[in-house]
Design a protein around this motif. Structure first.
Motif, PDB file in Angstrom:
ATOM      1  N   LYS A 370      -5.647  23.452  -0.402  1.00 12.33           N
ATOM      2  CA  LYS A 370      -5.942  22.120  -1.754  1.00 12.33           C
ATOM      3  C   LYS A 370      -5.064  21.031  -1.214  1.00 12.33           C
ATOM      4  O   LYS A 370      -4.990  19.911  -1.818  1.00 12.33           O
ATOM      5  N   ALA A 374      -5.301  17.924  -1.456  1.00 16.00           N
ATOM      6  CA  ALA A 374      -4.516  16.513  -2.458  1.00 16.00           C
ATOM      7  C   ALA A 374      -4.199  15.787  -1.733  1.00 16.00           C
ATOM      8  O   ALA A 374      -3.641  14.389  -2.468  1.00 16.00           O
ATOM      9  N   ARG A 378      -4.704  11.547  -2.647  1.00 16.08           N
ATOM     10  CA  ARG A 378      -3.678  11.081  -3.374  1.00 16.08           C
ATOM     11  C   ARG A 378      -2.625   9.535  -2.064  1.00 16.08           C
ATOM     12  O   ARG A 378      -2.820   8.540  -2.360  1.00 16.08           O
TER      13      ARG A 378
END
Length: 447
Positions: A370, A374, A378
């Motif tokens: 995760k 992420a 980003r």
């Protein structure tokens, strides 16, 4: 605290059970006919009137020896269940204790044939019945409609002394086996129930008023009966102990439910209920639940403390270690232990901890993935947000003019600095950036 009331058919225990729970609607209905009224085992739960934080569980069984059943096997199993589940065993009979009354307690002589304390006793020796005493309940014998004067050799005696005298072994001059058979119930009561108590009740009402007991108030009952019942209830409330298992493990509501299910299923399968197996099943259930509770706590802590993406991998690992430590603590607090707070055996402990750590490692891998995702999301979003307008300018030919190349390079450096200055791009910053630079011709040209 589990009280069980057991009576012979025709000696309704509801006269006793209803005073214990006067506020619970009408309590147990009273049977006043020749037909047995209570069927199976009824349960009633109530906050303990004297011990804060405790629940009083009352189990009321159907009468034993009902001629309508035709088979006493059901009675034998009800008697065995009563012993297995209760912390105080109340036996209710009518009249004085004589040989007939003792003979009617023959179920106690069959307990070693109905209950096992260990799953695998030594093959060369019979399972020692002394083990039963460790988990058997206290024994209370209630004598209803008792009309005799409590005297022995002309001297007044207490109900407890009357019970002890009635349970003395017979000294016979006849056949030894016959005398031994007569004494067997007394021997078993002494052996299995070291703590014994006796109460005598006079008739509560007379004549046809017996059939109206449910609607009668205390003032309608014999005053001696009301006083005797009050003394009986006071004793049970103050002296009954929490139900315990081997290892001094306290039985709470969920554990009582588990024991009932385990014992009943075992009996229905044709096997003998075993204390050790029931405790093992209980430990497996509670330890599995403790593992899941620990994992849920780990999940909660990781989700609360982590802000994905983390700036570094070490940041995530630090939160993981702290959450793992708390999860193991949660497991230890909720796992099945004996009185010394030992999780049964060292082997069992390490197996459970190993299982938990394996589960937490799997969870950690999920958080790592995760975190990487992420970070990738980003970085890509930042790159597109910062460089997409620049790309459009390049396509529009804004920099295709004298001095444009110098402006182009300057703008590229400004945008890259802006990108690198953005915080919390995470662990995938290098990989995503390199891929983006490599796939973007207008930036490559600028380089």
């Amino acid at each position: 605290i589990v009280l069980i009331l057991l009576s012979l058919s025709g000696s309704p225990s509801s006269y006793i059970s209803n005073p214990l729970f006067p506020l619970c609607f009408s309590g147990f209905s009273l049977g006043s006919t020749v037909q047995s009224h209570t069927k199976g085992i009824w349960m009633w739960c109530f906050p303990h009137p004297q011990k804060t934080g405790h629940t009083l569980v009352l189990l009321d069984t159907e009468g034993l020896g009902d001629v309508e059943k035709g088979d006493n096997q059901n009675d034998c199993w009800i008697f065995a269940l009563a012993i297995l589940l209760s912390s105080t065993f109340v036996y209710n009979s009518m009249g004085p204790i004589n040989q007939l009354a003792i003979d009617q307690l023959h179920y106690v002589t069959e307990l070693t044939d109905r209950i096992r304390s260990r799953s695998s006793p030594d093959q060369d020796e019979v399972e020692d019945s002394d083990e039963f005493v460790r988990f058997f309940p206290d024994f209370v014998w209630v004598l209803r409609d008792f009309s005799l004067e409590l005297k022995l050799n002309g001297e007044p005696i207490s109900a407890d002394e009357y019970l002890e005298n009635s349970l003395k072994l017979k000294q016979g001059t006849g056949q030894r086996d016959k005398v031994k058979e007569l004494n067997l119930p007394q021997l078993c009561i002494h052996k299995f129930f070291p703590k014994k108590k006796c109460f005598v009740f006079e008739r509560p009402v007379h004549g046809r008023k017996v059939g109206q007991m449910e609607s009668l108030q205390d003032q309608d009952l014999d005053s001696d009966f009301v006083e005797q019942v009050a003394e009986f209830c006071s004793y049970l409330f103050s002296s009954s102990k929490v139900k315990m298992l081997s290892g001094c493990i306290k039985v709470n509501g969920p554990r009582l439910k588990s024991l009932v299910v385990t014992y009943v299923n075992t009996i229905c399968s044709g096997s003998l209920p075993c204390i050790e197996n029931a405790v093992l099943a209980l430990s497996q259930t509670e330890n599995a639940a403790a593992v899941q509770k620990a994992i849920a706590h780990y999940d909660q802590q990781m989700n609360q403390k982590l802000q994905l993406p983390t700036e570094t991998l070490q940041e995530l690992l630090n939160v993981h270690r702290a959450s793992e430590k708390e999860a193991i603590k949660i497991f230890m607090e909720n796992s099945f232990k004996d009185v010394n707070q030992v999780v049964f055996s060292i082997l069992t402990y390490f197996l459970l901890i190993s299982t938990l750590k394996t589960e937490l490692e799997t969870k950690q891998e999920e958080f790592l993935k995760k975190n990487e995702q992420a970070s990738s999301d980003r970085c890509l979003a930042l790159l597109q947000d910062i460089f997409n307008p620049f790309e459009e300018d390049v396509k529009q030919g804004i920099y295709y003019k004298p001095g444009g190349y110098h402006l182009y390079v300057q703008k590229t450096r400004e945008l890259k600095k802006k990108y690198y200055d953005e915080p919390r791009k995470g662990v995938q910053v290098m990989m995503v950036t390199c891929v983006f630079w490599g796939a973007t011709d207008f930036i490559q040209t600028a380089e």
